[in-house]
Every structure is written in C-alpha cells, then in structure tokens.
Scaffold this motif. Structure first.
Motif, mmCIF file in Angstrom:
data_model
loop_
_atom_site.group_PDB
_atom_site.id
_atom_site.type_symbol
_atom_site.label_atom_id
_atom_site.label_comp_id
_atom_site.label_asym_id
_atom_site.label_seq_id
_atom_site.Cartn_x
_atom_site.Cartn_y
_atom_site.Cartn_z
ATOM 1 N N SER A 44 -14.368 25.291 49.046
ATOM 2 C CA SER A 44 -15.444 24.446 49.566
ATOM 3 C C SER A 44 -15.680 24.693 51.051
ATOM 4 O O SER A 44 -16.823 24.667 51.524
ATOM 5 C CB SER A 44 -15.121 22.963 49.321
ATOM 6 N N THR A 45 -14.610 24.946 51.797
ATOM 7 C CA THR A 45 -14.752 25.277 53.218
ATOM 8 C C THR A 45 -15.583 26.535 53.386
ATOM 9 O O THR A 45 -16.478 26.613 54.243
ATOM 10 C CB THR A 45 -13.378 25.466 53.871
ATOM 11 N N CYS A 46 -15.311 27.516 52.553
ATOM 12 C CA CYS A 46 -16.069 28.766 52.594
ATOM 13 C C CYS A 46 -17.542 28.511 52.281
ATOM 14 O O CYS A 46 -18.426 28.978 53.003
ATOM 15 C CB CYS A 46 -15.464 29.752 51.601
ATOM 16 N N GLY A 52 -24.028 26.491 56.292
ATOM 17 C CA GLY A 52 -24.284 25.946 57.627
ATOM 18 C C GLY A 52 -23.745 24.562 57.876
ATOM 19 O O GLY A 52 -23.896 24.031 58.980
ATOM 20 N N GLN A 53 -23.082 23.938 56.864
ATOM 21 C CA GLN A 53 -22.496 22.616 57.104
ATOM 22 C C GLN A 53 -21.315 22.689 58.060
ATOM 23 O O GLN A 53 -21.014 21.734 58.761
ATOM 24 C CB GLN A 53 -22.054 21.966 55.789
ATOM 25 N N LEU A 54 -20.626 23.831 58.080
ATOM 26 C CA LEU A 54 -19.517 24.072 59.006
ATOM 27 C C LEU A 54 -19.781 25.352 59.781
ATOM 28 O O LEU A 54 -20.311 26.325 59.215
ATOM 29 C CB LEU A 54 -18.188 24.222 58.246
ATOM 30 N N GLN A 71 -26.170 28.880 61.738
ATOM 31 C CA GLN A 71 -27.489 28.258 61.713
ATOM 32 C C GLN A 71 -27.445 26.946 60.933
ATOM 33 O O GLN A 71 -26.557 26.705 60.131
ATOM 34 C CB GLN A 71 -28.517 29.214 61.100
ATOM 35 N N ARG A 72 -28.429 26.101 61.172
ATOM 36 C CA ARG A 72 -28.478 24.790 60.514
ATOM 37 C C ARG A 72 -28.743 24.947 59.019
ATOM 38 O O ARG A 72 -29.447 25.879 58.607
ATOM 39 C CB ARG A 72 -29.564 23.924 61.138
ATOM 40 N N PRO A 73 -28.198 24.018 58.204
ATOM 41 C CA PRO A 73 -28.414 24.105 56.757
ATOM 42 C C PRO A 73 -29.881 24.221 56.366
ATOM 43 O O PRO A 73 -30.223 25.009 55.474
ATOM 44 C CB PRO A 73 -27.795 22.803 56.239
ATOM 45 N N ARG A 74 -30.747 23.449 57.011
ATOM 46 C CA ARG A 74 -32.165 23.504 56.630
ATOM 47 C C ARG A 74 -32.774 24.866 56.959
ATOM 48 O O ARG A 74 -33.613 25.366 56.209
ATOM 49 C CB ARG A 74 -32.945 22.393 57.319
#
Length: 256
Positions: A44-46, A52-54, A71-74
């Motif tokens: 899940s970390t990967c 982009g959540q982490l 980059q941001r998730p969106r």
C-alpha cells in the motif's frame, strides 16, 4: 510494447525505517500485473507513492515517460491514472448511475453545475460504463442496497470514466465471496484485453493472482524479491520461503 509506468529505486522511510526499499519495475500497455506479499510488505505504501498520496524519500516514478514523482494525486489522475481502493467509496444516498454521472462531471470539469438539471448530464455515457461492468440493469437502484460485489463493480465503472491508461487496484476482491472474486477479476482481464488498459493490482487471494495476472511481483519487507511469470514466481526460492507453510503459491495454475 509501450511502457506505461516505470519505477526506479523507489524508497520510503519513516524515522529511519525503510517501508519501501529500492523498488524498481515497469508496467507495459495492456498488462495485468500483480503486486503480492505478506501483510506489512509495503504494497500500500508503494501504491500511495505511485498515485501521489505519499512523497517518496528517494527514487522516481515515470508515467508515459514523464517524471511524475511527488505530483499531487489529482494531477496524476489527470495524466491518465485511475485507482480503486480496498474499501469502496461510493455515494450511498445516490443511485448507481448518479455515482457514475458525478464521476463524468468531474472528468469533464462540470462539477460546478450541480443544479437539478445536472442529473440529466452524461446519462448515456454513464450507461455505457455501467454496461461495461454488467451493471446497466441496476442503474437506478440506490447504492445503499447493493451487494458488496456490485459496489466493487460500480467502483470499477467510476474509475474507468476518465479513460485511464493505467489503473491501480488495491485489494480489488477484498471482502467478496469466492465466486464474485473470480467474476470481478475476469471482468478486469476482459477490460485489459479489449481496451488496452494497463492494470497493477495488489491481492491476497493467490487463486485470483495466478489465474489472471500476466506477471507477478513479490514484495517482502519493503524489497522486491521476484518479478516474473506465474511459473517463475512459483519456483523462486525466496518466494517459497516467504509463503512457506501456506501452500497458496504452489497450485499448478496458469493465468487465463
């Protein structure tokens, strides 16, 4: 084949603990690839770094040759990456088709228009996505009364609304009955075959993994210890050691 995703030496540390340690791999167009490993392996970390959540501690993530690291998730979503989650996140007060219409309004940048007329927007397009996941006959049912397997199908339809080139699926069959698991993953395999979408998924059900994945990666304690075909992974001594005693990897089954 066209490379959709490339990951180079990806790392994530927390106070000196390496949750993901030097992971490198690629996903090709039209490939259905599994990432497996025991609980706490770093799957899940990967995934969270890919989407982009982490932000990675080190390493690079390339999408269609473009460096999208951090980059941001969106923004990553807009570049053609979709995601489904272990726990479904549909709007329970809305109908099945309204959930898909909401996703389409977001894709078409029309979420500002939530008037009474909004629920007539993109209805035909929404129906086509529901038909893709065999949910067209449930279009006007409230999500609150759907079976869990149908919610998973709906979530897949929602993820497909912006026509991703890469779809990340985190435990797509978690909580589902065995028959429903097989049906959902066969549906995913059909979408990969027919639409050329690339799918990277994590999964604990080894029957699902070995029946459908084109290639399998195994993560253990944050490190990638295998990446290959079902037969190659099954025969890998490190993989056998990780799963020793479970017997789950050693059924003679090839992907469909």
């Amino acid at each position: 084949m066209t490379e959709i995703l490339r990951v180079e030496d990806l790392k994530k540390s927390y106070d000196g603990f390496l949750a993901v340690n030097g992971v490198s791999f690629s996903v090709q167009q039209g490939e259905l690839k599994a990432l497996i490993g025991p609980n706490g392996a770093g799957k899940s970390t990967c995934f969270n770094m890919l989407m982009g959540q982490l932000k990675p501690t080190a390493g690079r993530v390339f999408l269609n040759g473009e460096d999208v690291t951090g980059q941001r998730p969106r923004d990553i979503w807009r570049k053609g990456v979709g995601r489904t989650f272990q726990i479904t996140g549909t709007y329970q007060s809305m109908t099945v088709i309204e959930n898909v219409q909401m996703a389409l309004m977001s894709h078409h940048r029309r979420l500002f228009n939530l008037s009474a007329r909004a629920w007539r927007m993109y209805r035909d397009e929404a129906m086509s996505f529901l038909d893709t996941v065999s949910m067209g006959d449930q279009a006007d049912r409230p999500c609150s009364i759907l079976a869990y397997g149908d919610l998973k199908r709906l979530e897949l339809a929602i993820a497909l609304t912006h026509r991703p080139r890469l779809l990340l699926m985190d435990e797509p069959t978690a909580g589902m009955a065995p028959t429903a698991r097989v049906e959902l993953m066969q549906l995913v395999a059909d979408i990969v075959r027919d639409q050329g979408v690339s799918v990277l998924f994590t999964e604990h059900d080894m029957d699902v993994v070995f029946a459908h994945a084109h290639h399998i990666m195994v993560l253990n304690r944050g490190e990638l210890i295998a990446d290959g075909s079902a037969a190659q992974v099954r025969a890998n001594p490190q993989v056998q050691e990780v799963y020793l005693g479970g017997g789950m990897l050693f059924k003679e089954a090839d992907h469909a």
